[in-house]
Design an enzyme around this catalytic site. Structure first.
Site, PDB file in Angstrom:
ATOM      1  CG  ASP A 109      -0.184   0.058   2.520  1.00 51.39           C
ATOM      2  OD1 ASP A 109       0.705  -0.782   2.705  1.00 51.39           O
ATOM      3  OD2 ASP A 109      -0.480   0.950   3.345  1.00 51.39           O
ATOM      4  CG  MET A 124       6.237  -0.432  -2.613  1.00 48.63           C
ATOM      5  SD  MET A 124       6.920  -1.936  -3.315  1.00 48.63           S
ATOM      6  CE  MET A 124       5.676  -3.118  -2.862  1.00 48.63           C
ATOM      7  CB  CYS A 125       0.241   1.351  -5.095  1.00 51.53           C
ATOM      8  SG  CYS A 125       0.864  -0.154  -5.864  1.00 51.53           S
ATOM      9  CB  THR A 126      -0.065   6.941  -5.639  1.00 52.00           C
ATOM     10  OG1 THR A 126       1.336   7.101  -5.872  1.00 52.00           O
ATOM     11  CG2 THR A 126      -0.647   8.239  -5.125  1.00 52.00           C
ATOM     12  CB  VAL A 127      -3.648   4.118  -1.657  1.00 52.63           C
ATOM     13  CG1 VAL A 127      -5.109   3.744  -1.385  1.00 52.63           C
ATOM     14  CG2 VAL A 127      -2.786   2.870  -1.798  1.00 52.63           C
TER      15      VAL A 127
END
Length: 671
Positions: free
Chosen positions: A531, A533-536
């Site tokens: 969560d 590493m990804c732009t949530v």
């Protein structure tokens, strides 16, 4: 005797006329339907020989308009006559259809009659008018020409028939007329036998009384430049010429000798002159005659014509005009002061071709920006297409296409007129040491990035990590480029512009992305969970933030101070920030905008530049200008280097000493 028939003008509209009308509509007329001056030309009647039958075929009595027709001061080309007229363009097809055409025509005819009877103005004899409606979305143009001409009562009759001019005039006389008319022919003129030889004398039609004062009636000839090629039907200009003569010289024009002049480039072919001659008679007339002259359509009925240019236009050119249509409508309908040319000329560099980069590029194209360069080192993954509108499923296959190149290719597919280029460049970052074997490649990447910043006017920082924005921040500050930042949270976003390197008069320089930090950017990518590493974010947030960043750029470009534009002061209480009196025509040019989707609101923030900033302070920028890549390599490899360079380490040390000097009261634990 047979009644004289006249060959009516036929309009010949060049495609360039419609292109120019489109420009005039968008840039000059806008919502106005006022009449605009127009010029047209006509030449002598021409025929061509049919190869199969050997017979002469008439080419028609044409009056031509083109792009140059909107030049009211246009002079005649050799062997042509210029006719003056007006064009009235309506805003809707309903207005065009419902226009009172009888009133429009009668007004034009009344003006002609007034000018020829009171002012003896023969330049009014060839007046014409055209009404139009330009459907700029479908490239259809509805138009209707009128050539007002007066109907004699009683009608003119011809004694015998029209004959070759050679039967009435000697070759010497016709050659003399031809020589005096070359190369600037006259629409109307008078002819009499020369008093000094075998030739002929000519004079303007306005000198009728004086020129013919001592000339017998049988030697007085009225001549006009005849656009008709028909041997037995003179052209339309003769109709108003006869009306003028009957109105101004009624006692001496019951019978007139008429020369229809049709010889221009070549005096005669095979010894035969093309001009025609006839003797016309008419009884006395009283009052103003009626007028006719609306052009018939191809079906032979009185009605408008349609020019459909869409099938013959280049699709790329159609797209180029269409994408600017909304902007031009915006300028002439809402914001006349909007400088679209300045926007279109701006070259934009987008660092990051992910969610923010894709949406920013689309909005930039919407504003008419033609030069967009994208930089990204990643490849398209299966999670990208649904969130990043410049990619599709096929871009993810076989390991994924390079993001920057794929995004640029899609921009050109959307609009071929855009100059879109993609570069796969790895942007080095502080806290991410460069291995010895990769130094040369990193140096080449930095050099390429420096060249790109030099070549562009505005740089967008749209990456997904904080430290990746450091190097572009330093480069943008050193080269004093417009730098815009967009960063995302889950339901919040930050959009900001970096301040100019120059200290403004009477104020503080605006800060950059790092000016609120008291630590240098460091590695934020290692050891992160999925969560992290990804732009949530909420799905709509990226498009809002990216579009806001583009709108901020456009508003800044419209400010007279450009990159040096001051930011509005923060709002007090519930008040909203106010526009400057001499600011951007688009309104506010804030420094920072923080958006909150949970409350659906934006907050304006103003922050001054920090003297110890690791991104835009003079210590960092001057060190980069003096040391170049060596300085950057230290920032990438050495922990604490930027703190030592800017003095942040001393600030940290002073803070720690201050904390240690405090005499803290400790309370005993009471269990």
């Amino acid at each position: 005797m047979p009644v004289v028939q006249f060959a009516q003008f036929s309009s010949l509209v060049q495609p360039t006329f419609w292109h120019e009308l489109t420009r005039v509509k968008l840039e000059v007329l806008k919502l106005s339907d006022a009449s605009v001056p127009l010029t047209a030309t006509y030449a002598a009647g021409r025929t061509v020989k049919d190869r199969n039958t050997g017979q002469e075929v008439a080419l028609g009595s044409n009056i031509t308009v083109g792009a140059e027709s909107f030049d009211d001061k246009r002079g005649p080309a050799p062997h042509t006559i210029v006719a003056k007229g007006t064009i009235k363009n309506y805003n809707t097809i309903e207005d065009f259809k419902n226009a009172d055409k009888r009133a429009i025509f009668n007004e034009a005819a009344d003006e002609i009659w007034e000018r020829i009877t009171k002012d003896h103005d023969t330049s009014a004899l060839n007046r014409f008018l055209v009404i139009t409606f330009a459907d700029l979305k479908k490239y259809k143009y509805y138009y209707w020409f009128a050539f007002p001409a007066f109907v004699a009562q009683p009608l003119w009759e011809i004694d015998g028939d029209w004959s070759s001019a050679s039967q009435q005039f000697s070759d010497a006389q016709l050659s003399s007329i031809h020589k005096q008319l070359e190369p600037s022919v006259k629409p109307y003129f008078l002819v009499r036998p020369s008093q000094n030889g075998d030739g002929a004398d000519i004079a303007p039609i306005e000198e009728f009384a004086a020129f013919f004062s001592n000339t017998p009636l049988e030697s007085q000839t009225i001549a006009f430049f005849d656009p008709s090629p028909d041997p037995s039907t003179p052209g339309w200009p003769l109709r108003n010429l006869l009306a003028y003569l009957r109105a101004v010289y009624p006692s001496s024009t019951n019978s007139v000798r008429v020369l229809c002049w049709r010889d221009t480039e070549v005096a005669h072919e095979g010894g035969l002159w093309k001009s025609r001659f006839g003797v016309l008679t008419a009884g006395p007339s009283e009052g103003k005659p009626n007028a006719v002259g609306w052009e018939k359509n191809p079906q032979g009925k009185l009605g408008a014509r349609i020019a459909d240019l869409a099938p013959m236009m280049d699709p790329t050119r159609l797209a180029d005009q269409a994408v600017d249509l909304n902007l031009k409508l915006m300028r002439w309908r809402i914001l006349p002061a909007l400088n679209l040319e300045k926007i279109a000329e701006t070259k934009c560099l987008l660092l990051g071709a992910g969610t923010l980069g894709c949406y920013a590029a689309r909005t930039l194209m919407g504003w008419g920006i033609r030069n967009i360069t994208l930089v990204d080192y990643g490849r398209v993954s299966f999670s990208n297409p649904v969130r990043q509108p410049l990619f599709e499923f096929d871009d993810c296959l076989n390991g994924g296409k390079p993001k920057a190149e794929a995004a640029a290719a899609r921009l050109k597919k959307i609009f071929p007129g855009v100059n879109a280029v993609g570069h796969s460049i790895s942007i080095p970052m502080p806290g991410h040491p460069i291995p010895p074997g990769s130094v040369e490649q990193t140096k080449a990447d930095v050099k390429k990035l420096e060249a790109l910043v030099d070549a562009h006017d505005a740089i967008f920082l749209l990456m997904d990590s904080r430290e990746s924005r450091w190097l572009p921040t330093v480069l943008g500050t050193a080269k004093n480029k417009i730098v815009l930042n967009a960063a995302l949270g889950f339901d919040t976003f930050l959009v900001m512009r970096h301040g100019s390197r120059h200290e403004p008069e009477g104020g503080k320089r605006l800060g950059c992305y790092y000016c609120n930090d008291i630590v240098a950017p460091a590695d934020s990518l290692t050891d992160r969970t999925l969560d992290e590493m990804c732009t949530v974010t909420r799905p709509g947030l990226a498009s809002i933030a990216a579009s806001t960043a583009v709108e901020l750029l456009v508003s800044l470009l419209q400010h007279p101070l450009g990159i040096d534009a001051p930011a509005p002061p923060p709002a007090v209480g519930n008040e909203q920030p106010r526009d400057e009196p001499n600011g951007s025509v688009l309104g506010l040019v804030p420094h920072q905008l923080r958006g909150f989707l949970a409350q659906f609101r934006n907050m304006h923030i103003l922050g001054a530049a920090y003297s110890k900033c690791t991104g835009c302070s003079e210590q960092v920028v001057k060190a980069y200008e003096e040391q170049g890549f060596d300085l950057l390599l230290k920032a990438f490899n050495e922990t604490g280097f930027l703190e030592r360079l800017t003095g942040l380490d001393e600030l940290h040390k002073a803070g720690e000493e201050a904390l240690e000097a405090v005499d803290w009261d400790e309370e005993d634990d009471d269990f």
